[in-house]
Scaffold this active site. Structure first.
Site, PDB file in Angstrom:
ATOM      1  N   LEU B 126       0.811  -1.216   0.000  1.00  0.00           N
ATOM      2  CA  LEU B 126       0.000   0.000   0.000  1.00  0.00           C
ATOM      3  C   LEU B 126       0.845   1.266   0.000  1.00  0.00           C
ATOM      4  O   LEU B 126       1.989   1.278   0.427  1.00  0.00           O
ATOM      5  CB  LEU B 126      -0.956  -0.035   1.193  1.00  0.00           C
ATOM      6  CG  LEU B 126      -2.053  -1.094   1.026  1.00  0.00           C
ATOM      7  CD1 LEU B 126      -2.828  -1.295   2.326  1.00  0.00           C
ATOM      8  CD2 LEU B 126      -3.002  -0.723  -0.102  1.00  0.00           C
ATOM      9  N   GLU B 364      12.928   9.752  -0.984  1.00  0.00           N
ATOM     10  CA  GLU B 364      13.482   8.693  -1.813  1.00  0.00           C
ATOM     11  C   GLU B 364      12.401   7.735  -2.313  1.00  0.00           C
ATOM     12  O   GLU B 364      12.530   7.150  -3.393  1.00  0.00           O
ATOM     13  CB  GLU B 364      14.545   7.917  -1.034  1.00  0.00           C
ATOM     14  CG  GLU B 364      15.758   8.760  -0.619  1.00  0.00           C
ATOM     15  CD  GLU B 364      15.520   9.651   0.599  1.00  0.00           C
ATOM     16  OE1 GLU B 364      14.477   9.492   1.272  1.00  0.00           O
ATOM     17  OE2 GLU B 364      16.379  10.515   0.875  1.00  0.00           O
TER      18      GLU B 364
END
Lengths: 621, 621
Positions: B126, B364
């Site tokens: 998710l 990131e």
């Protein structure tokens, strides 16, 4: 501790101003001495920290372990010159040590780590200090009912990290009035402007939407800072102080100038900067004391009453039973889970210690962060999710090792044997990931009784420990009385001297290996099967002995990618111990799995009993 | 494609209602046939998807690769029954295939993957679909100037993942009006209520604070959905539709009931559910077509004009030069960086292709997500940050492999050799992490000319490729004409037959090994030094040949933890190839590093020339 006498007549603001000047000067002095570091990122926050240290932080630097102490975390860990300048100002370190910054052998590393007693956790990977601090606050409020406040200095650049919002969200959801985030909005990142630059209202709106109070201030106005910190401490909600600051503040040629991030001033520049700041000999300032407070005494810990299994059970279920037993036996154990506690079976802990179960929702980074935070104040956290999703928190796990944190992770649903859910839910890299954590312990049990013993042992382990559990029920191989030392292994078949191949397995593949042994025995082939439940540290000696006794023939079978897992561990162990003439078959998952029944997927991956038997026969051919 | 004739008189809403009914029925039918899956999570979103599919999505299911097509990503990948029911309704699959859901050999896996041509990326972990979709939208707007719209179905539970907010933030910052997030606020997660339950205003406030428009609707009111989707498509800002829904909607005994997450109905329950829904034979519905549009023709790609090095240069700098050369030569190459482009040298790309450089700020996860998104629409992304911080994105990298994505990652500042910044900035687990990615390529160059060739090769690699670069300048060992095939290695010293030990090194340790060879040569000891620049695939054959020729004696030296990196790779390669009598010394980082000068830290870790020489002598003793 030596504390300078401050003239009774000096105003509070004069004191702050004097301290801020010293913090700036010392930030420059230590980074110039080091020849590297982040002075400009320190200068922007110097006023904020000066007011906090001299006016609001309640901290006994002589007794850093006192539970009544406030906590101050530099989430922007690169502002380490300011951290150490602050320790100097508090009298905790002297000037000579300050000037060892970043030098080999110094405690004053480039980014703060807890080798210093006044540092709770390592920072330097951005976005982590805030959720960790929220974890400390959560423990302070819900577990310790402690008077301490948690202060976190947050950089503006790091607000791009999603983990920052996981932290804001949790504190808002839990209503943690004992945490304050101080945002140092200095507009400049490493290579240029931040996304929001000086749009402090945008920061405040975001933070408020996550359930916090937010106070926008001029981060160089000592009076505004003082007032905001006071309001934050007494607020009934988590509070963010959104401080507009200037990077390099206090030095004309640094202020708001690009190109100065992470650069120390040379001697000439430093001289000029110190002249502007008004350098004076560093001295010690008085820091407010924590209140006289001790936590409520806890009941004594007992040995956990572990469940005893005779019927097949999933190791994930045995994990749940074991932490429930720990919850009943030990008042220091806490459990966190990322919204899958009915799958990981962490929910079982609620039966014995509901007050010590913490729902982290689907946010694995903050789950690990909160675990790290809770161990800062003495708790023994176990945190669980699907093993695949622990990859989400790898940077937090890596940093937890640098923080010298003691945390325990449980990853369920490992490998292709989970079946129909498909590869997104299958952990196939977790052993590699967790082995490559400094000082880690990696465990992978195959039955319920073994799981119980290993989970109980984890409670007393130092560092990062990890247990990999299996979705499906597996047969019980061991007696409840059996012991499974960390670093050990078990011979579960053979070992009489007439076996000709060693099969090293762990978890689900132990059972496939035993089936293979049964099948092979029918054709007269005897094998030894080793249960390598302790993947790290591996029982390399025990395995080497078996491999030597079986003519160097070894099959390693693992429900994991071929790289970095049990196979690599076994082979490296054998070669390091000088085992000669090793003949290896390494069975691992080599193609991308799909959905299917567990047995179908084990067969498709070549990990089933028939594949193990075929590998054995190939070694004997 | 067969398209059912819909009565001209039937209203738009009747059509939606009919389609929603079918999507519900088929979600139940396929999951009941599978015996597992997430029907209730599908039912909550069925109305949203029905209106989208029949009224707003512009998609040619016969030509899924058409760049004019809209994109629809189920960030809540567990609603896969709804995905496949939708494909059935669009006529893309037939009913027989629908009922193969989750069965071994079926394309319809438990969570969607791109083995289906209408699925852009794998979801199921998710919090990933949203930032990936934002990446597609970013490419659509800034690179392709395409008419497509990106629709992303987001679950409420997954909004706890910080990566969701990284996605919202980027789209808001970039002003991506071509993306719509449809939030399915069904109040129930896997094990209980979500944090915000049905507080749709709280969701909307958060999303708006990140620069989006947000429309709160009843997610079962077809007219409200229709209106909101229309407004979202024509908006000048990214738009979120915050839809209050009911989990299990349409089946009385499922609606808003706990305990039904991830559970299929049994045959009897399914019968009752289908009776309530009003099951009819599944048919095909017309989906709006994409506009006739083609992207502007691009200049032809050329071979990159790579820089030629003679003087020492950091491999991170050579990386920057190489991507700049690629930028000039190839119009499909794009570069992303996480706010450290002056350190990774990704900023050099701006010199040749500024329009194709994307600043991801310190996030990131979204950097990797956007890279994945951009390769969906044909670009060749290179994404860089400090190697240590790629750990932050490991789950995204893992999932990118399941997405069959072709992305290139560059990690700078590897190992203890970075020096003063300390362990938080040192990648010491990246080789292990990246080796354990399915189908990955792991490269670790030691000089500028080698880096240039490897970076150029990465542009044409499939799957996940990774290059590890070094902070400090290193001497030039190779000529610009030298070739470095993926899977190869280089003998940089010895190989004449009179050398007695093989030293396998990569990157920074190649240079230490050469110094050791020089020192050893003075005492008459000749060694072979192998530059294993291709860590995966490893040139196991070449290394095995060398080790055999040097009497089985081998030293592996790596600036990395001992686990999962070059040492494990070499040893596994040797043993798999049946090299007997291997005598190994494995030099790796075994203690937690501190700050210090690079040379001091290499020595402290036992990776310096003197340590390599000592290991060689020990093997010969």
């Amino acid at each position: 501790m030596t504390v300078a006498t401050v003239s009774e007549a000096a105003t509070r603001l004069d004191l702050y101003r004097s301290l801020a000047r010293q913090l700036r000067a010392d930030s420059i002095r230590c980074s110039t001495a080091a020849g590297s570091g982040h002075p400009t990122s320190s200068l922007s926050a110097a006023d904020l920290i000066a007011v906090l240290l001299a006016g609001h932080l309640r901290y006994d630097f002589d007794r850093p372990d006192t539970l009544a102490n406030d906590h101050l975390i530099f989430s922007k860990g690169h502002a380490s010159p300011l951290v150490y300048a602050m320790f100097r100002a508090a009298g905790a370190i002297d000037d000579a040590e300050l000037l060892t910054f970043r030098k080999f052998g110094s405690r004053l590393e480039g980014h703060p780590t807890p080798i210093l007693p006044w540092v709770d956790v390592a920072t330097g990977s951005l976005g982590q200090g805030l959720p960790i601090g929220v974890g400390i606050a959560l423990a302070g409020k819900r577990l310790l009912k402690a008077p301490f406040h948690v202060w976190i200095l947050v950089g503006d650049s790091e607000s791009a990290e999603g983990s920052i919002w996981e932290g804001f969200d949790l504190a808002g959801h839990e209503g943690l009035e004992n945490v304050t985030a101080i945002l140092d909005i200095n507009r400049l990142g490493q290579r240029g402007p931040t996304e929001l630059e000086w749009n402090t209202d945008a920061y405040a709106a975001r933070i408020r939407s996550f359930g916090w109070d937010a106070i926008v201030i001029d981060g160089h106005d000592l009076s505004q800072i003082d007032s905001a910190l006071g309001r934050a401490r007494s607020s009934s909600r988590p509070t963010a102080i959104v401080a507009r600051t200037v990077k390099g503040k206090g030095v004309s040629f640094l202020e708001d100038k690009p190109g100065w991030h992470g650069k120390a001033l040379d001697a000439e520049q430093a001289k000029q900067a110190l002249a502007e700041i008004g350098d004076e000999p560093s001295r010690a300032f008085e820091v407010p004391s924590p209140p006289a407070w001790r936590p409520a005494p806890r009941p004594a810990a007992k040995a956990p009453d572990l469940k005893r299994y005779t019927d097949p059970v999933a190791t994930r279920k045995a994990y749940g039973d074991a932490i429930a037993a720990l919850g009943a036996a030990r008042p220091d154990v806490v459990v966190l889970d990322a919204e899958v506690s009915n799958s990981t079976h962490a929910e079982d802990f609620k039966k014995t210690a509901p007050d010590r179960f913490f729902e982290m929702y689907i946010a694995e980074q903050r789950m690990v962060a909160v675990a790290v935070g809770m161990q800062v104040v003495g708790f023994v956290p176990f945190a669980s999710t699907f093993a695949a999703f622990l990859t989400r928190a790898y940077d937090f796990i890596r940093m937890a090792a640098i923080s010298r944190a003691d945390i325990r992770l449980s990853g369920s649903h490992a490998g292709v044997s989970i079946g129909e859910d498909g590869p997104s839910q299958m952990a196939l890299e977790d052993l590699a990931m967790m082995r490559a954590v400094h000082g880690s312990t990696v465990l992978y049990p195959c039955d319920g009784n073994q799981t119980a013993k290993l989970v109980a042992a984890m409670a007393d382990l130092r560092g990062i420990s990890y247990i990999r559990t299996t979705r499906a029920n597996t047969p019980v191989l061991y007696r409840p009385e059996d012991e499974f030392p960390i670093g050990g292994s078990r011979v579960v078949r053979g070992g009489d001297g007439d076996d000709r191949v060693t099969v090293v397995a762990a978890g689900i593949t132990v059972h496939e290996s035993l089936k293979a042994a049964d099948d092979l025995a029918k054709t007269g082939v005897k094998i030894r099967v080793i249960d390598a439940y302790s993947v790290k540290p591996l029982d390399a000696k025990g395995i080497a002995k078996a491999v030597r006794e079986t003519g160097g023939r070894v099959v390693v079978v693992e429900d994991h990618w071929p790289e970095g897992g049990l196979g690599d561990a076994v082979v490296s162990g054998l070669v390091s111990l000088g085992v000669k003439d090793v003949a290896l078959r390494h069975l691992a998952v080599r193609d991308m799995p799909t959905s299917g029944k567990p047995a179908e997927l084990l067969e498709a991956a070549g990990l089933a009993a028939r594949d193990i038997a075929a590998a054995v026969r190939a070694l004997l051919a």
